[in-house]
Scaffold this motif. Structure first.
Motif, mmCIF file in Angstrom:
data_model
loop_
_atom_site.group_PDB
_atom_site.id
_atom_site.type_symbol
_atom_site.label_atom_id
_atom_site.label_comp_id
_atom_site.label_asym_id
_atom_site.label_seq_id
_atom_site.Cartn_x
_atom_site.Cartn_y
_atom_site.Cartn_z
ATOM 1 N N HIS A 189 0.876 -1.176 0.000
ATOM 2 C CA HIS A 189 0.000 0.000 0.000
ATOM 3 C C HIS A 189 0.909 1.220 0.000
ATOM 4 O O HIS A 189 2.081 1.135 0.393
ATOM 5 N N ARG A 190 0.380 2.333 -0.422
ATOM 6 C CA ARG A 190 1.176 3.566 -0.413
ATOM 7 C C ARG A 190 1.773 3.831 0.958
ATOM 8 O O ARG A 190 2.886 4.353 1.078
ATOM 9 N N GLU A 206 -6.468 -7.826 0.330
ATOM 10 C CA GLU A 206 -6.046 -7.671 1.718
ATOM 11 C C GLU A 206 -5.208 -8.858 2.164
ATOM 12 O O GLU A 206 -5.306 -9.960 1.618
ATOM 13 N N GLY A 218 -3.266 -2.020 -1.669
ATOM 14 C CA GLY A 218 -3.636 -0.943 -2.582
ATOM 15 C C GLY A 218 -3.717 -1.429 -4.021
ATOM 16 O O GLY A 218 -2.974 -2.332 -4.428
ATOM 17 N N TYR A 221 -0.666 -2.038 -6.146
ATOM 18 C CA TYR A 221 0.277 -3.028 -5.635
ATOM 19 C C TYR A 221 -0.237 -4.464 -5.764
ATOM 20 O O TYR A 221 0.485 -5.409 -5.456
#
Length: 233
Positions: A189-190, A206, A218, A221
């Protein structure tokens, strides 16, 4: 869970050794030994290497300083700050850094940080091969990298999560990612970097970590996560 970050002082001049010990304790290190004997320092480092060695060349034991340092580094490389005589004519020997701040700068260089912002001074948080040293509650502590579940961006800092505790380090997430490259961490994730050792279940959007912690993946990704992590339905 953290353990104290340890330092060993090897120096034959008692005034210098005691001063450096005081400075290290002020900086938050747990000084496990203050010795003038090279053979004692070698034995201690072989048994349990400290996180930091501060060493001079005015020893009183059977082993010369250079030999002692070589034996220590051969057994387990330890970041080392060397001490130097700066006022022999006056009969005193002082460490290269005559203040705690100057010693902190030498420590930063020993840990592989050659430069920093002069306005903020040398860093106090370091990512090493298998551990992170960081300042926590006025003490320097050591975290095993393998114990880290995930690292989260927190402005110019990073929040490091281990079982039962969260720590804040003054290192940005991109730099943490760079330093931990090859250690089993993946950007998902960022704002999140995950230790894949702790992933117990994976879906396309997730990840579930041990103890049921869920981490969002994200959209940019997901392809890489799906490629590098075994993904469920």
């Amino acid at each position: 869970m953290h353990i104290p970050a340890t330092a060993l002082v090897l120096e034959g001049e008692k005034f210098v050794a005691d001063k450096v010990t005081e400075q290290l304790e002020h900086l938050g290190y747990d000084v496990v030994a203050n010795t003038s004997r090279g053979e004692e320092a070698v034995a201690r480092c072989q048994q349990q290497p400290p996180d930091l060695l501060v060493a001079g060349d005015h020893l009183t034991g059977l082993i010369e300083a250079g030999v002692a340092l070589q034996m220590i580094q051969d057994a387990a490389p330890v970041p080392t700050v060397a001490l130097a005589a700066v006022d022999k004519a006056a009969g005193t020997v002082m460490p290269r850094g005559s203040s705690a701040a100057e010693l902190a700068a030498c420590i930063a260089r020993a840990f592989g940080v050659p430069s920093w912002d002069a306005a903020t001074g040398p860093p106090q948080d370091y990512i090493l091969n298998e551990r992170i040293l960081l300042r926590h509650n006025e003490r320097m502590v050591s975290l095993a990298i393998a114990d880290i579940r995930f690292v989260q961006d927190y402005r110019n800092y990073s929040s490091v999560s281990v079982p039962g505790e969260t720590y804040l380090i003054a290192i940005s997430l991109p730099l943490v990612e760079h330093r931990l490259a090859g250690s089993g961490f993946l950007r998902v994730h960022r704002d999140l970097l995950v230790n894949l050792r702790h992933v117990t279940e994976a879906r396309y959007d997730e990840l579930t970590l041990d103890r049921g912690i869920t981490i969002p993946v994200g959209r940019p990704y997901r392809r890489r996560v799906n490629r590098e992590v075994k993904v469920g339905v």
